[in-house]
Design an enzyme around this catalytic site. Structure first.
Site, PDB file in Angstrom:
ATOM      1  N   GLY A  13       0.820  -1.215   0.000  1.00  0.00           N
ATOM      2  CA  GLY A  13       0.000   0.000   0.000  1.00  0.00           C
ATOM      3  C   GLY A  13       0.847   1.255   0.000  1.00  0.00           C
ATOM      4  N   ALA A  14       1.812   1.323  -0.913  1.00  0.00           N
ATOM      5  CA  ALA A  14       2.780   2.426  -0.884  1.00  0.00           C
ATOM      6  C   ALA A  14       2.544   3.454  -1.977  1.00  0.00           C
ATOM      7  CB  ALA A  14       4.200   1.873  -0.983  1.00  0.00           C
ATOM      8  N   GLY A  17      -0.809   8.099   0.829  1.00  0.00           N
ATOM      9  CA  GLY A  17      -0.902   8.203   2.278  1.00  0.00           C
ATOM     10  C   GLY A  17       0.373   7.857   3.014  1.00  0.00           C
ATOM     11  N   LEU A  18       0.213   7.144   4.119  1.00  0.00           N
ATOM     12  CA  LEU A  18       1.347   6.779   4.967  1.00  0.00           C
ATOM     13  C   LEU A  18       2.369   5.949   4.210  1.00  0.00           C
ATOM     14  CD1 LEU A  18       2.657   6.569   7.829  1.00  0.00           C
ATOM     15  CD2 LEU A  18       1.327   4.483   8.139  1.00  0.00           C
ATOM     16  N   SER A 146      -4.377  -0.058  14.168  1.00  0.00           N
ATOM     17  CA  SER A 146      -5.134   1.141  14.521  1.00  0.00           C
ATOM     18  C   SER A 146      -5.564   1.065  15.974  1.00  0.00           C
ATOM     19  CB  SER A 146      -6.366   1.255  13.623  1.00  0.00           C
ATOM     20  OG  SER A 146      -7.191   2.333  14.019  1.00  0.00           O
ATOM     21  N   TYR A 169     -13.860  -2.423   9.801  1.00  0.00           N
ATOM     22  CA  TYR A 169     -12.490  -1.908   9.831  1.00  0.00           C
ATOM     23  C   TYR A 169     -11.825  -2.216  11.174  1.00  0.00           C
ATOM     24  CZ  TYR A 169      -8.682   1.498   9.998  1.00  0.00           C
ATOM     25  OH  TYR A 169      -7.451   2.100  10.138  1.00  0.00           O
TER      26      TYR A 169
END
Length: 277
Positions: A13-14, A17-18, A146, A169
């Site tokens: 997931g690059a 965002g983060l 999270s 989530y």
């Protein structure tokens, strides 16, 4: 940890965002960074932008839709073909709670989408890369979880009844932490550490904005907390912990229930097997 120039780091997931900001920061250190994305175009755009900004020529692109376990397996194979070592795996890819009042979704394998992408993909990917991580030790697994956590209802883990996006989530993030604790114990003594963190609260990302939430913190704050788990030599021996930012913290109580973790392992293996993994 090794000198940054000798490290190979995979960030799922690059492309935004983060994950993208973390890839940028790690590229600045001279590390070899593998940028994973669902879209080849977005992943290549992230690579090109980071290369131009940092001067790094040690950036790779890997493409896979983590909502399909066969593509997770292909991703693991691609990593093994490209790399003779993997020093850090950052399981960062995720799906947020979605827009307000959005409905339940399923992955390509018929699994509730947030459970599939936020938890099960990382579970399966880490297992597939486990031998490479051990070979590369000292190595680290960092699970981006999270503070938003919800107990898993094992009578309805796919939330067929009473679905809420936030609950989906939050239970996927608790599952991540539960697996973090299990894997840390399993790998103790191998030189591979496994930790999870809540990087920062409601960072200014597309995921947060999509949920209709006003950002509270910056992505830079999340990067700083995540970088600590990726690279701080003071954490060389720390494993099986959950961090809120930079502070070791206690997760939701179910994470410490051995029977609940065993049920999660069983469920996870059944889902992977059912998908043909």
């Amino acid at each position: 940890m090794r000198d940054p120039s000798q490290r190979c780091i995979l960030i799922t997931g690059a492309t935004g965002g983060l994950g993208r900001a973390l890839a940028h920061r790690l590229a600045e250190t001279g590390s070899r960074v593998l940028i994973h994305g669902r879209s080849a175009e977005r992943a290549e755009a992230a690579r090109a932008e980071i290369a131009a900004a940092t001067g790094s020529n040690r950036l790779g692109v890997l493409v896979a839709d983590l909502a399909e376990l066969r593509q997770v397996e292909r991703l693991a194979n691609d990593v093994r073909l490209r790399c003779d070592r993997l020093d850090v795996l950052v399981n960062n890819a995720g799906v947020g709670s979605g827009p307000p009042d959005s409905g339940r979704e399923e992955s390509a394998d018929g699994i509730e989408l947030r459970f599939a992408v936020n938890y099960l993909a990382g579970y399966h990917l880490t297992r597939l890369l486990q031998s490479l991580l051990i070979f590369s030790a000292p190595a680290r697994v960092v699970n981006v979880a999270s503070a938003g956590q919800h107990p898993i209802d094992f009578d309805d883990p796919m939330l067929v009844r009473n679905y809420l996006g936030y609950r989906a989530y939050a239970q996927s993030k608790l599952a991540q932490i539960m697996y973090t604790f299990d894997l840390a114990e399993q790998l103790r003594g191998t030189g591979v550490t496994v930790n999870a963190l809540h990087p920062a609260t409601y960072m200014n990302t597309a995921m947060v904005r999509e949920a209709g939430v006003s950002p509270v913190t910056t992505v830079a704050e999340g990067v700083a907390a995540t970088m600590r788990l990726v690279a701080d030599p003071g954490l060389d021996e720390v494993t099986g912990e959950y961090f809120h930012g930079t502070r070791a913290c206690r997760a939701l109580e179910q994470a410490y229930d051995g029977q609940a973790r065993a049920r999660l392992r069983k469920l996870s293996d059944e889902l992977v097997e059912r998908a043909g993994g």
